[in-house]
Scaffold this motif. Structure first.
Motif, PDB file in Angstrom:
ATOM      1  N   GLU A  52      30.453  64.849  25.340  1.00 34.04           N
ATOM      2  CA  GLU A  52      29.448  64.795  24.380  1.00 34.04           C
ATOM      3  C   GLU A  52      29.695  65.582  22.862  1.00 34.04           C
ATOM      4  N   GLY A  53      29.334  64.783  21.963  1.00 35.80           N
ATOM      5  CA  GLY A  53      29.738  65.340  20.396  1.00 35.80           C
ATOM      6  C   GLY A  53      31.123  65.320  20.152  1.00 35.80           C
ATOM      7  N   GLY A  54      31.689  63.885  20.943  1.00 37.94           N
ATOM      8  CA  GLY A  54      33.493  64.163  20.024  1.00 37.94           C
ATOM      9  C   GLY A  54      33.807  62.786  20.361  1.00 37.94           C
ATOM     10  N   GLY A  55      34.954  62.924  19.495  1.00 39.50           N
ATOM     11  CA  GLY A  55      34.645  61.590  18.454  1.00 39.50           C
ATOM     12  C   GLY A  55      36.594  60.916  18.869  1.00 39.50           C
ATOM     13  N   HIS A  56      37.268  60.207  17.411  1.00 41.83           N
ATOM     14  CA  HIS A  56      38.268  60.580  17.394  1.00 41.83           C
ATOM     15  C   HIS A  56      39.434  61.428  17.751  1.00 41.83           C
ATOM     16  N   PHE A  57      38.862  62.825  17.773  1.00 44.60           N
ATOM     17  CA  PHE A  57      40.510  63.206  17.888  1.00 44.60           C
ATOM     18  C   PHE A  57      39.423  64.775  18.816  1.00 44.60           C
ATOM     19  N   ALA A  58      38.308  64.188  19.910  1.00 44.08           N
ATOM     20  CA  ALA A  58      37.932  64.773  20.700  1.00 44.08           C
ATOM     21  C   ALA A  58      38.699  66.229  21.472  1.00 44.08           C
ATOM     22  N   VAL A  59      40.066  65.480  21.987  1.00 44.48           N
ATOM     23  CA  VAL A  59      40.965  66.298  22.525  1.00 44.48           C
ATOM     24  C   VAL A  59      41.882  67.769  21.645  1.00 44.48           C
ATOM     25  N   PHE A  60      41.606  67.393  20.689  1.00 40.14           N
ATOM     26  CA  PHE A  60      41.669  68.671  19.990  1.00 40.14           C
ATOM     27  C   PHE A  60      40.569  69.372  19.361  1.00 40.14           C
ATOM     28  N   MET A  61      39.179  68.244  19.107  1.00 44.06           N
ATOM     29  CA  MET A  61      38.235  69.462  18.423  1.00 44.06           C
ATOM     30  C   MET A  61      37.345  69.101  19.320  1.00 44.06           C
ATOM     31  N   LYS A  62      37.385  69.392  20.745  1.00 42.55           N
ATOM     32  CA  LYS A  62      36.756  69.330  21.634  1.00 42.55           C
ATOM     33  C   LYS A  62      37.732  69.659  23.394  1.00 42.55           C
ATOM     34  N   SER A  63      38.454  69.949  22.785  1.00 40.09           N
ATOM     35  CA  SER A  63      40.040  71.142  23.467  1.00 40.09           C
ATOM     36  C   SER A  63      39.150  71.391  24.610  1.00 40.09           C
ATOM     37  N   GLY A  64      38.757  72.056  24.945  1.00 34.52           N
ATOM     38  CA  GLY A  64      37.825  73.378  25.723  1.00 34.52           C
ATOM     39  C   GLY A  64      37.279  72.350  27.072  1.00 34.52           C
ATOM     40  N   ALA A  65      36.847  71.161  26.480  1.00 37.32           N
ATOM     41  CA  ALA A  65      36.662  70.015  27.354  1.00 37.32           C
ATOM     42  C   ALA A  65      36.763  69.059  27.964  1.00 37.32           C
ATOM     43  N   PHE A  66      38.084  68.542  26.963  1.00 34.71           N
ATOM     44  CA  PHE A  66      38.928  68.253  27.344  1.00 34.71           C
ATOM     45  C   PHE A  66      40.054  69.065  28.713  1.00 34.71           C
ATOM     46  N   LEU A  67      40.380  70.085  28.695  1.00 37.42           N
ATOM     47  CA  LEU A  67      40.947  70.835  29.353  1.00 37.42           C
ATOM     48  C   LEU A  67      39.728  70.668  30.905  1.00 37.42           C
ATOM     49  N   ASP A  68      38.901  70.913  30.827  1.00 29.92           N
ATOM     50  CA  ASP A  68      37.872  71.516  32.082  1.00 29.92           C
ATOM     51  C   ASP A  68      38.316  69.812  32.779  1.00 29.92           C
ATOM     52  N   GLN A  69      38.762  68.686  31.865  1.00 31.68           N
ATOM     53  CA  GLN A  69      38.514  67.510  32.639  1.00 31.68           C
ATOM     54  C   GLN A  69      39.616  66.779  33.414  1.00 31.68           C
ATOM     55  N   LEU A  70      40.642  67.808  32.054  1.00 27.24           N
ATOM     56  CA  LEU A  70      42.088  68.109  33.024  1.00 27.24           C
ATOM     57  C   LEU A  70      41.735  68.486  34.552  1.00 27.24           C
ATOM     58  N   VAL A  71      42.060  70.038  34.495  1.00 31.28           N
ATOM     59  CA  VAL A  71      41.070  71.196  35.371  1.00 31.28           C
ATOM     60  C   VAL A  71      40.699  70.195  36.917  1.00 31.28           C
ATOM     61  N   SER A  72      39.596  69.044  36.384  1.00 31.92           N
ATOM     62  CA  SER A  72      39.145  69.117  37.496  1.00 31.92           C
ATOM     63  C   SER A  72      39.142  67.742  38.208  1.00 31.92           C
ATOM     64  N   ARG A  73      39.622  66.940  37.212  1.00 35.04           N
ATOM     65  CA  ARG A  73      39.941  65.763  37.973  1.00 35.04           C
ATOM     66  C   ARG A  73      41.332  65.018  38.026  1.00 35.04           C
ATOM     67  N   VAL A  74      42.245  65.731  37.300  1.00 34.06           N
ATOM     68  CA  VAL A  74      43.814  65.401  37.269  1.00 34.06           C
ATOM     69  C   VAL A  74      44.317  65.947  38.271  1.00 34.06           C
ATOM     70  N   ARG A  75      43.935  67.407  38.056  1.00 36.95           N
ATOM     71  CA  ARG A  75      45.048  68.265  38.680  1.00 36.95           C
ATOM     72  C   ARG A  75      45.370  68.602  40.319  1.00 36.95           C
ATOM     73  N   PRO A  76      43.801  68.386  39.939  1.00 35.50           N
ATOM     74  CA  PRO A  76      43.908  68.380  41.841  1.00 35.50           C
ATOM     75  C   PRO A  76      44.885  66.902  42.902  1.00 35.50           C
ATOM     76  N   LEU A  77      44.954  66.291  42.143  1.00 34.09           N
ATOM     77  CA  LEU A  77      45.595  65.174  42.357  1.00 34.09           C
ATOM     78  C   LEU A  77      47.204  65.342  42.051  1.00 34.09           C
ATOM     79  N   ALA A  78      47.532  65.969  41.886  1.00 32.04           N
ATOM     80  CA  ALA A  78      48.844  66.606  41.271  1.00 32.04           C
ATOM     81  C   ALA A  78      49.012  68.075  42.467  1.00 32.04           C
ATOM     82  N   MET A  79      48.108  68.479  42.890  1.00 30.54           N
ATOM     83  CA  MET A  79      48.078  70.080  44.414  1.00 30.54           C
ATOM     84  C   MET A  79      48.019  69.268  45.173  1.00 30.54           C
ATOM     85  N   ARG A  80      48.717  67.835  45.619  1.00 27.33           N
ATOM     86  CA  ARG A  80      48.170  67.540  46.694  1.00 27.33           C
ATOM     87  C   ARG A  80      50.279  67.690  47.888  1.00 27.33           C
TER      88      ARG A  80
END
Length: 209
Positions: A181-209
Motif C-alpha cells: 500500500e502506498g507504493g508504486g513502481h519503486f516500492a522496493v526502494f521507497m517502501k523498503s521496510g514493507a518489502f523486507l517484511d514480506q521477504l522475511v515473513s513469506r520467502v525466508r521461511p521456505l529457505a529455512m526448511r
C-alpha cells in the motif's frame, strides 16, 4: 539458497533465468513485475487517466487525452505517461534523490551522471522494442520454483493489475501476489521496510526448511 529478485526490466530477465536454470535458484521474487509487455502501456494509460480523473488533475487529464493510448508515433506519448506515473507515485522525488546520491558518491563526477542518463537512453532505444515484442506467454506458464510478486499497489509503469493477473495465471510450487500500500513502481526502494517484511515473513521461511 539463492532467492532471485528482479525489478522492472529485471523481472523479465529474472523470469527467464529461473525458467532456464531452476536448479540454481530457490525462489523468484518479482517487483514492478512486467507481465504483458504488448499491452502494458495501454493499460497504464487507462489507469493513469482514471487516477487523474479521481484527483481532478485537469492538466494530467488534458495531456493524457491529447496523446491518447499507444501505439505512439514518437517518444512524446511515452514521455507523458512516464511523467504522470512518476508524479502520481511520488517517484519523481526518488529519482531526483538518485542523482543527488550519485553526485555525492566518492569518485563520481557530473560526467558519470551524464553517462548514466546516456546509458538509459541507449537502453531504452535498444531494449524497449525487444521487450515490447515479447509474448506474455513466454513470461507466464510453469515454474519449478516458488514465485512471489511484491508490487506497489499503484504501479502505473508496470501496471499492478497486470502483475496480479500474471500471478493468477502461473503454475508454481508456491506463489503469492502481495500489494504494498502506498507504493508504486519503486516500492522496493521507497517502501523498503514493507518489502523486507514480506521477504522475511513469506520467502525466508521456505529457505529455512
Amino acid at each position: 539458497r539463492i532467492v532471485l529478485v528482479g525489478h522492472s526490466w529485471g523481472s523479465i530477465l529474472g523470469v527467464q533465468m529461473v525458467k532456464a536454470q531452476p536448479d540454481l535458484f530457490y525462489a523468484f521474487v518479482g517487483t514492478a513485475q512486467v507481465a504483458d509487455p504488448a499491452t502494458s502501456y495501454t493499460v497504464a494509460h487507462r489507469e493513469l487517466l482514471r487516477k487523474a480523473e479521481m484527483l481532478k488533475n485537469e492538466r494530467a487529464i488534458r495531456e493524457l487525452r491529447e496523446v491518447g493510448p499507444p501505439p505512439y508515433p514518437d517518444g512524446r506519448g511515452y514521455g507523458v505517461q512516464r511523467k504522470w506515473s512518476n508524479l502520481f507515485e511520488g517517484s519523481d522525488a526518488f529519482i531526483s534523490s538518485m542523482v543527488g546520491f550519485a553526485l555525492s558518491a566518492p569518485g563520481y563526477t557530473v560526467r558519470d551522471v551524464n553517462d548514466w542518463f546516456d546509458g538509459q537512453n541507449v537502453s531504452g532505444e535498444r531494449l524497449v522494442p525487444q521487450t515490447s515484442a515479447l509474448d506474455a506467454r513466454t513470461l507466464a506458464g510453469d515454474f519449478a520454483v516458488p514465485v512471489f510478486v511484491i508490487q506497489g499497489a499503484e504501479d502505473f509503469t508496470t501496471p499492478t493489475s497486470l502483475a496480479r493477473s500474471f500471478v493468477d495465471s502461473i503454475r508454481a510450487p508456491a506463489k503469492a501476489f502481495v500489494p504494498i500500500e502506498g507504493g508504486g513502481h519503486f516500492a522496493v526502494f521507497m517502501k523498503s521496510g514493507a518489502f523486507l517484511d514480506q521477504l522475511v515473513s513469506r520467502v525466508r521461511p521456505l529457505a529455512m526448511r
